[in-house]
Design an enzyme around this catalytic site. Structure first.
Site, PDB file in Angstrom:
ATOM      1  N   TYR A 141       0.817  -1.210   0.000  1.00 51.63           N
ATOM      2  CA  TYR A 141       0.000   0.000   0.000  1.00 51.63           C
ATOM      3  C   TYR A 141       0.856   1.267   0.000  1.00 51.63           C
ATOM      4  O   TYR A 141       0.428   2.298  -0.507  1.00 51.63           O
ATOM      5  CB  TYR A 141      -0.897   0.034   1.239  1.00 51.63           C
ATOM      6  CG  TYR A 141      -2.172  -0.758   1.114  1.00 51.63           C
ATOM      7  CD1 TYR A 141      -2.142  -2.133   0.966  1.00 51.63           C
ATOM      8  CD2 TYR A 141      -3.413  -0.122   1.176  1.00 51.63           C
ATOM      9  CE1 TYR A 141      -3.314  -2.852   0.879  1.00 51.63           C
ATOM     10  CE2 TYR A 141      -4.588  -0.835   1.095  1.00 51.63           C
ATOM     11  CZ  TYR A 141      -4.534  -2.202   0.940  1.00 51.63           C
ATOM     12  OH  TYR A 141      -5.697  -2.916   0.855  1.00 51.63           O
ATOM     13  N   LYS A 189       4.231 -15.236   3.222  1.00 49.45           N
ATOM     14  CA  LYS A 189       4.453 -16.038   2.014  1.00 49.45           C
ATOM     15  C   LYS A 189       5.969 -16.273   1.960  1.00 49.45           C
ATOM     16  O   LYS A 189       6.658 -15.930   0.982  1.00 49.45           O
ATOM     17  CB  LYS A 189       3.916 -15.284   0.782  1.00 49.45           C
ATOM     18  CG  LYS A 189       3.939 -16.074  -0.506  1.00 49.45           C
ATOM     19  CD  LYS A 189       2.963 -17.236  -0.562  1.00 49.45           C
ATOM     20  CE  LYS A 189       3.157 -18.027  -1.851  1.00 49.45           C
ATOM     21  NZ  LYS A 189       2.363 -19.275  -1.889  1.00 49.45           N
TER      22      LYS A 189
HETATM   23  C1  IPM Z   1     -10.335  -1.694   4.061  1.00 46.38           C
HETATM   24  C2  IPM Z   1     -10.571  -1.119   2.695  1.00 46.38           C
HETATM   25  C3  IPM Z   1      -9.451  -0.137   2.371  1.00 46.38           C
HETATM   26  C4  IPM Z   1      -8.151  -0.915   2.347  1.00 46.38           C
HETATM   27  C5  IPM Z   1      -9.652   0.660   1.076  1.00 46.38           C
HETATM   28  C6  IPM Z   1     -10.959   1.394   1.061  1.00 46.38           C
HETATM   29  C7  IPM Z   1      -8.499   1.607   0.830  1.00 46.38           C
HETATM   30  O1  IPM Z   1     -10.687  -2.123   1.745  1.00 46.38           O
HETATM   31  O2  IPM Z   1     -10.232  -0.915   5.018  1.00 46.38           O
HETATM   32  O3  IPM Z   1     -10.251  -2.914   4.190  1.00 46.38           O
HETATM   33  O4  IPM Z   1      -7.831  -1.555   1.331  1.00 46.38           O
HETATM   34  O5  IPM Z   1      -7.444  -0.881   3.358  1.00 46.38           O
END
Ligand code: IPM
Ligand code: MN
Length: 365
Positions: A141, A189
């Site tokens: 992320y 993994k």
């Molecule tokens: C979650 C959601 C978020 C994530 C999105 C909305 C960015 O799916 O909180 O699980 O991927 O973390």
């Protein structure tokens, strides 16, 4: 006690469900003589439309000045063609980074009244009670470099972790496991990824600080199957960011509905609270949304940001009670062969408020 909460209701069903959850918080605060200061700001799609950015600076400032941030949901179909850094989700990711919480707690508890909603057999899900601890600020992320190079037709993201990032989230997970059933399952993994080998080695180092907790490691592919086969085998499940995102949605199969799952993100400057479900634009504004995930998230605010454990437990007990009494939102009632009383979003909120009131005035029930 005084608590300053910033509500960022966001998109889709976010405003309706947070509204009911805030109502429950107000009820609890009134009964206990606590002061709640609630401020509201825009985030996500509604902020893109009104302010031209998914995280306006006044929202960020208000978030940093609060004791807790309560997010509804972000996202909508009209933003799907935007690049990742312009989408509603980018606002949430920027907010997470700014608040600094790295440990996202996602409890998945199988209410027995909802066992019929799970495609798994009742005896498989009965009493399943898992706490996912998802690392929230690292991995794919946030890892750099990241890019979609349109000229060359290549795109890449980076799954990157430092030892310290793994250590700090692992410590929280072990601490929580030591207060629960003392079992921790770490997901990786490591048969393929170096970053997972670092993850596993670091988790083993931290395990030495918690001899009372049994630790096991699972590959994420196998774990996704074990979770469905034997959900009761798991107590605390520790994952990196993306694996936790995926497995926590999968756990909705155990609990019978994504609409029931709360989350709390701790460890940073300001804790961030959000239900696991999304913005569900298809049912937004119709009074159909299930506010129980948001209401259970409100309970986590009281537990982790206000130290009001009894009040948090009273909200959780009230949700259980309301289900026991046969009240359902339409997502939970489905085609309703059992003839449950189907409530709107607002009616469900009201039902929980009434029940919490009884619960706090006569705590024996
Ligand atoms: C979650 C959601 C978020 C994530 C999105 C909305 C960015 O799916 O909180 O699980 O991927 O973390
Ligand atoms: Mn998700």
């Amino acid at each position: 006690m005084k608590l300053k909460i910033l509500v960022t209701a966001g998109d889709g069903i976010g405003p309706e469900v947070t509204n009911e959850a805030v109502g429950v918080l107000r009820e609890v605060a009134d009964l206990g003589g606590h002061t709640l200061e609630i401020d509201s700001r825009r985030i996500g799609g509604v902020a893109i439309v009104n302010d031209g950015t998914p995280l306006p600076s006044d929202t960020l400032d208000a978030a940093l000045a609060s004791d807790a941030v309560f997010l509804g949901a972000v996202g909508g179909n009209e933003f799907n063609s935007l690049p990742p850094d312009k989408r509603p989700e980018a606002g949430l990711l920027q907010l997470r980074a700014a608040l600094g919480g790295f440990a996202n707690l996602r409890p998945a508890f199988a209410f027995k009244e909802l066992a019929v909603n799970s495609p798994l057999r009742p005896e498989i899900v009965a009493d399943a009670d898992i706490l996912f601890v998802r690392e929230l600020l690292g991995g794919l992320y946030f890892g750099e470099p990241r890019k979609w190079n349109r000229e060359t037709g290549e795109a890449w993201n980076t799954m990157r972790y430092t030892r310290d990032e793994v250590k700090r989230v692992a410590r929280i997970a072990f601490k929580l496991a030591s207060r629960r059933r003392k079992k921790l399952t770490s997901v990786d993994k490591a048969n393929v990824l170096e970053v997972s080998q670092l993850w596993r080695a670091t988790v083993n180092d931290v395990a030495a600080e918690f001899p009372e907790v049994t630790v096991e490691h699972q590959y994420v592919d196998a774990m996704s199957m074990h979770l469905m086969n034997q959900p009761r085998n798991y107590d605390v499940v520790l994952t990196e960011n993306l694996f936790g995102d995926i497995l926590s949605d999968e756990s909705a199969v155990i609990t019978g509905s994504l609409g029931m799952l709360p989350s709390a993100t701790i460890g940073g400057k300001v804790n961030l609270y959000e239900p696991v479900h999304g913005s569900a634009p298809d049912i937004a504004g119709k009074g159909l949304a299930n506010p129980l995930g948001a209401i259970l998230t409100a309970a986590l605010i009281l537990r982790h940001s206000a130290g009001l454990e009894a009040e948090a437990a009273a909200i959780e007990a009230s949700v259980r009670k309301v289900l026991e009494q046969g009240y359902r939102t339409s997502d939970l009632a489905r085609s309703n062969p059992q003839g449950f009383e189907v409530l709107s979003t607002a009616e469900m909120g009201e039902k929980v408020r009434e029940t919490v009131k009884l619960q706090l005035l006569a705590p024996s029930r």
